[in-house]
Design a protein around this motif. Structure first.
Motif, PDB file in Angstrom:
ATOM      1  N   GLN A 353     -32.988 -73.748 -44.912  1.00 58.61           N
ATOM      2  CA  GLN A 353     -32.502 -74.669 -43.878  1.00 58.61           C
ATOM      3  C   GLN A 353     -33.659 -75.400 -43.203  1.00 58.61           C
ATOM      4  OE1 GLN A 353     -30.457 -72.750 -40.672  1.00 58.61           O
ATOM      5  NE2 GLN A 353     -29.923 -74.651 -39.632  1.00 58.61           N
ATOM      6  N   VAL A 354     -34.786 -74.716 -43.023  1.00 65.14           N
ATOM      7  CA  VAL A 354     -35.942 -75.347 -42.392  1.00 65.14           C
ATOM      8  C   VAL A 354     -36.469 -76.474 -43.272  1.00 65.14           C
ATOM      9  CG1 VAL A 354     -38.256 -74.971 -41.468  1.00 65.14           C
ATOM     10  CG2 VAL A 354     -36.510 -73.205 -41.227  1.00 65.14           C
ATOM     11  N   ASN A 355     -36.644 -76.184 -44.572  1.00 68.04           N
ATOM     12  CA  ASN A 355     -37.114 -77.223 -45.493  1.00 68.04           C
ATOM     13  C   ASN A 355     -36.149 -78.402 -45.542  1.00 68.04           C
ATOM     14  OD1 ASN A 355     -39.564 -76.183 -46.313  1.00 68.04           O
ATOM     15  ND2 ASN A 355     -38.715 -75.089 -48.055  1.00 68.04           N
ATOM     16  N   ASP A 356     -34.835 -78.099 -45.586  1.00 71.24           N
ATOM     17  CA  ASP A 356     -33.846 -79.173 -45.674  1.00 71.24           C
ATOM     18  C   ASP A 356     -33.790 -79.997 -44.393  1.00 71.24           C
ATOM     19  OD1 ASP A 356     -33.236 -78.316 -48.184  1.00 71.24           O
ATOM     20  OD2 ASP A 356     -31.399 -77.258 -47.630  1.00 71.24           O
ATOM     21  N   GLY A 363     -41.804 -76.327 -43.157  1.00 70.56           N
ATOM     22  CA  GLY A 363     -41.590 -75.039 -43.806  1.00 70.56           C
ATOM     23  C   GLY A 363     -42.889 -74.299 -44.053  1.00 70.56           C
ATOM     24  N   ASP A 364     -43.936 -75.049 -44.405  1.00 69.13           N
ATOM     25  CA  ASP A 364     -45.246 -74.424 -44.618  1.00 69.13           C
ATOM     26  C   ASP A 364     -45.766 -73.795 -43.328  1.00 69.13           C
ATOM     27  OD1 ASP A 364     -45.152 -75.217 -47.223  1.00 69.13           O
ATOM     28  OD2 ASP A 364     -46.535 -76.903 -46.996  1.00 69.13           O
ATOM     29  N   ARG A 365     -45.598 -74.488 -42.223  1.00 66.78           N
ATOM     30  CA  ARG A 365     -46.070 -73.934 -40.944  1.00 66.78           C
ATOM     31  C   ARG A 365     -45.284 -72.682 -40.567  1.00 66.78           C
ATOM     32  NH1 ARG A 365     -46.084 -79.412 -39.799  1.00 66.78           N
ATOM     33  NH2 ARG A 365     -44.249 -79.325 -38.443  1.00 66.78           N
ATOM     34  N   LEU A 366     -44.000 -72.677 -40.881  1.00 69.30           N
ATOM     35  CA  LEU A 366     -43.201 -71.499 -40.588  1.00 69.30           C
ATOM     36  C   LEU A 366     -43.672 -70.315 -41.437  1.00 69.30           C
ATOM     37  CD1 LEU A 366     -39.472 -71.304 -39.863  1.00 69.30           C
ATOM     38  CD2 LEU A 366     -40.412 -69.763 -41.559  1.00 69.30           C
ATOM     39  N   LEU A 367     -43.987 -70.558 -42.708  1.00 65.64           N
ATOM     40  CA  LEU A 367     -44.483 -69.476 -43.557  1.00 65.64           C
ATOM     41  C   LEU A 367     -45.800 -68.920 -43.039  1.00 65.64           C
ATOM     42  CD1 LEU A 367     -43.662 -70.921 -47.103  1.00 65.64           C
ATOM     43  CD2 LEU A 367     -42.509 -69.031 -45.942  1.00 65.64           C
ATOM     44  N   PHE A 420     -38.233 -68.669 -34.394  1.00 64.80           N
ATOM     45  CA  PHE A 420     -39.456 -69.412 -34.707  1.00 64.80           C
ATOM     46  C   PHE A 420     -39.320 -70.807 -34.113  1.00 64.80           C
ATOM     47  CE2 PHE A 420     -39.338 -66.185 -37.944  1.00 64.80           C
ATOM     48  CZ  PHE A 420     -40.661 -65.870 -38.191  1.00 64.80           C
ATOM     49  N   THR A 421     -40.411 -71.359 -33.637  1.00 67.05           N
ATOM     50  CA  THR A 421     -40.396 -72.715 -33.103  1.00 67.05           C
ATOM     51  C   THR A 421     -41.244 -73.609 -34.006  1.00 67.05           C
ATOM     52  OG1 THR A 421     -40.149 -71.923 -30.840  1.00 67.05           O
ATOM     53  CG2 THR A 421     -40.888 -74.191 -31.130  1.00 67.05           C
ATOM     54  N   PHE A 427     -35.716 -71.982 -34.733  1.00 63.97           N
ATOM     55  CA  PHE A 427     -35.004 -71.586 -35.940  1.00 63.97           C
ATOM     56  C   PHE A 427     -34.881 -70.072 -35.962  1.00 63.97           C
ATOM     57  CE2 PHE A 427     -36.372 -75.770 -37.195  1.00 63.97           C
ATOM     58  CZ  PHE A 427     -35.327 -76.227 -37.984  1.00 63.97           C
ATOM     59  N   ASN A 428     -33.698 -69.611 -36.300  1.00 63.59           N
ATOM     60  CA  ASN A 428     -33.466 -68.177 -36.433  1.00 63.59           C
ATOM     61  C   ASN A 428     -33.423 -67.817 -37.908  1.00 63.59           C
ATOM     62  OD1 ASN A 428     -33.158 -67.380 -33.635  1.00 63.59           O
ATOM     63  ND2 ASN A 428     -31.252 -68.563 -33.659  1.00 63.59           N
TER      64      ASN A 428
END
Length: 741
Positions: A353-356, A363-367, A420-421, A427-428
């Motif tokens: 969902q983050v990537n989309d 998405g990379d920052r979230l990883l 996550f922000t 984002f959950n």
């Protein structure tokens, strides 16, 4: 390949008998290195091992192309030490300035019939960077081989391969210059003046008598400043008691421990700084005394490049965590040491969902944030690695599988469940974790990884956001699934699938259409219900092919029955993978055109859980089909997690009330209320309603009283073969061919 065969490079052909005029010059350049098979194995093997790890290939070599043969000065992962020059890929590589990359040699028109491809070596993938010396002559190549083809070799891969070739050539140049040192003085001076390496000579008293331009550029001292100085002139003050004394000892005729070897040490620069260098020492007798020469190379750039390549080979570029290779190495250490350890494999739920929503950079920052949280929750002796995508792994070295490991797994799940922000948006996510313990769940690395993966799969199948500890039953289930998948493939290829049809009736008892239902006519076990195979088929790539066959067969049969019932509508269930495939709309249009069935007489059925797993591509496809006139039905409505917003967002024609609500319609006030709500909701959205599982007259009357448009269930007919369906409803008994493949 024939003895006089040719090796093709692009559209240019290099024949065995058509050696270019410059070949003699190239061979003289090759001879200057004094190379033979494995002669530099010790010097170059670390680079070959690094290449094997970096590119994930079994074989890496430094090849030298001589007059008749290509031999390997260093090699890893191959037993032979030379091959005929004109069948070697390196023969083509040295004709280029840039690397030669062959993704699949068996499909390459230039190499498909090469004996290295068709013979026992079975080479499929090759990548080689030419080794071009200072004179401009190609000596050979730094090359990679694999028996498996590749889909891509990226520009970054090419750059890294060229860098490895440069590092290999550096070491080979040291050997060439050391050999040149033994030649005549004039020749030596001519070569040293053009060499990028530093060359220093000292007499039997340890006094520098020769200092070339390379040494001046490297250390800053001119020849006038260096010549006449003691040899310890280049050794930092803090080291003169060791290296300097050793060099003077050699000059005075002592035992030459360093002669013939390459050593790494520090050198003093004119500005007072220290430079890491590689020194190759040679010694000879001159006028009754020992003289010696040293070839020095600046290691600072090479070390930086080697460190960068090492990081690429062993670290995930995004999170800087150890990668899959390092994880395997750590597990190998565990199995060799036979110490208790626990492996956790984690997969993020909801990461797509983050990537989309925000794109891959977000998405990379979230990883990266996920990696930080995992590191914060594990100990200094534990290993946290990224396996790829949104999958991570942790090796716990000091936790019991039944107590500590489960506690850690739950702590990680809770930690990753906190919001996550990213770019100001919250984002959950959640995580599923598979746990495997050494040695009880696997005594080898592959067995342990497989056990953790199976446990992860069980955790995800059990509802996600949970952990599962490996159990042997997981492997038994996986083996059963694999066997079933093979049977399903066989069933498709041998035409064992059948379509049954269940009638759909309106309130006045008129036939409105039918739902096409898949059955498997097993040659030994007989007719199989959907419960026996459908859940496995849905997850298999075969679902796309079977789904297309169902669509084709059902539409063709419906087109025949329309001759007697013009309004006849056929319902076809879609697999989730058909929506993922991206070309569903085109395939449906092609089937309708081929069978002659109007779009209005086709209804595609999707479950709400399938809808929840799809992306905007699937939504666009369904909207396209809806615009074409194809009906879209929401199947099993009310049993999943769909929100009302989906009714507004998706192009729907009607809702199908699940039979679980119909079954107790006369006894359960709750089920009655749900059915009433679904009907009212459908009417508010302008949708039709059909109820499944209608088995009694009472159920029918209650549904019709609540406003249900159509009925489907045993009351009006079980699912039946096409011939039985045609006979019961007075339709044409002409049947379409049901052979799936």
């Amino acid at each position: 390949m024939k003895p006089d065969a040719i090796s093709r490079l692009g559209e240019h052909i290099v024949s065995v008998d058509q050696i270019p005029p410059s070949e003699d010059w190239r061979l003289r350049a090759v001879a200057a290195y004094g190379l033979s098979s494995d002669v530099m194995q010790g010097d170059l093997e670390p680079l070959n091992l690094l290449a094997r790890a970096l590119f994930g290939v079994p074989t890496s070599m430094v090849s030298v192309v001589s007059h008749h043969h290509t031999f390997f000065a260093s090699r890893v992962g191959i037993s032979v030490c030379e091959v005929d020059r004109h069948i070697s890929f390196c023969h083509s590589t040295i004709a280029r300035d840039e690397p030669l990359v062959i993704l699949d040699a068996s499909q390459d028109s230039n190499f498909y019939d090469n004996p290295l491809v068709t013979g026992p070596a079975h080479v499929r993938f090759y990548a080689g960077a030419p080794l071009i010396g200072p004179s401009g002559a190609a000596i050979g190549s730094f090359c990679l081989l694999d028996t498996r083809p590749r889909k891509a070799f990226t520009p970054e891969d090419v750059a890294n391969l060229k860098l490895l070739a440069t590092l290999a050539l550096d070491k080979m140049e040291l050997r060439r210059l050391a050999r040149a040192q033994q030649a005549s003085d004039n020749r030596f001076r001519q070569m040293s003046d053009t060499s990028p390496a530093g060359i220093i000579c000292a007499d039997h008293e340890g006094i520098i008598c020769f200092w070339n331009q390379g040494a001046e550029a490297m250390l800053g001292f001119s020849a006038a400043e260096a010549e006449g100085q003691s040899i310890d002139f280049i050794v930092p003050h803090r080291l003169r008691g060791s290296h300097g004394g050793g060099l003077k000892h050699v000059a005075a005729g002592g035992k030459p421990k360093l002669v013939g070897q390459s050593v790494e040490l520090w050198a003093l620069c004119k500005d007072g700084s220290e430079l890491p260098i590689e020194l190759a020492l040679s010694m000879w007798q001159d006028e009754g005394g020992a003289s010696f020469g040293a070839i020095i190379r600046d290691l600072s750039g090479r070390r930086a490049n080697e460190e960068r390549l090492d990081r690429l080979a062993h670290r995930d570029h995004l999170t800087a965590l150890p990668n899959r290779l390092v994880l395997r190495q750590r597990l190998d250490e565990v199995t060799r040491a036979q110490v208790d350890a626990t492996l956790l494999v984690l997969d993020l739920d909801g990461f797509k969902q983050v990537n989309d929503t925000l794109g891959h950079s977000a998405g990379d920052r979230l990883l990266q944030d996920v990696a930080g949280r995992l590191l914060s929750a594990t100990g200094p002796l534990d290993t946290v690695a990224r396996l790829g995508g949104d999958e991570f792994a942790v090796i716990l070295s000091e936790h019991d599988v039944d107590q500590g490991a489960g506690t850690v797994a739950e702590r990680l799940i809770q930690l990753l469940s906190a919001p996550f922000t990213v770019d100001g948006l919250a984002f959950n996510l959640s995580a599923s974790v598979g746990v495997a313990h050494y040695p009880s769940h696997g005594k080898q690395t592959d067995d342990l990884l497989s056990a953790a993966d199976l446990a992860l799969y069980a955790a995800k199948a059990g509802g996600r956001q949970r952990h599962c500890i490996y159990s042997p039953r997981f492997r038994e289930a996986a083996l059963q699934q694999h066997a079933l998948e093979s049977e399903l493939r066989h069933a498709y290829e041998n035409g064992e699938f059948r379509l049954f049809y269940q009638p759909q009736i309106d309130g006045d008892g008129r036939l409105m259409g039918a739902e096409a239902l898949l059955r498997w006519d097993h040659p030994e076990r007989g007719l199989q219900s959907p419960a026996a195979f459908l859940s496995f088929l849905e997850k298999s790539p075969l679902a796309i092919q079977v789904g297309q066959w169902v669509l084709q067969t059902a539409c063709a049969q419906a087109a025949i029955w329309r001759q007697d019932a013009p309004g006849f509508r056929i319902g076809v269930n879609l697999f989730g993978l058909q929506l993922h495939n991206g070309n569903l709309a085109a395939k449906v249009r092609a089937v309708l055109e081929q069978t002659g069935l109007p779009a209005a007489n086709l209804e595609l059925e999707v479950t709400e859980n399938i809808i929840l797993q799809q992306n905007d591509v699937a939504l666009r496809m369904l909207r396209t089909l809806y615009a074409d006139g194809v009906s879209i039905a929401f199947d099993d409505f009310g049993t999943g997690f769909a929100s009302l917003s989906l009714l507004k967002r998706y192009p729907l024609s009607r809702l199908k009330i699940d039979q679980s609500f119909v079954r107790n319609l006369g006894q359960s006030r709750e089920d009655a209320a749900i059915v009433r709500s679904i009907v009212h909701m459908a009417k508010a959205f302008g949708l039709g309603v059909i109820a499944e599982g209608v088995e009694t007259v009472e159920q029918q009357e209650r549904l019709l009283a609540k406003g249900c448009d159509e009925l489907q269930g045993y009351l009006h007919g079980h699912p039946m073969p096409a011939l039985s369906f045609a006979s019961q409803f007075g339709l044409a008994d002409r049947l379409v061919c049901e052979i799936a493949a």
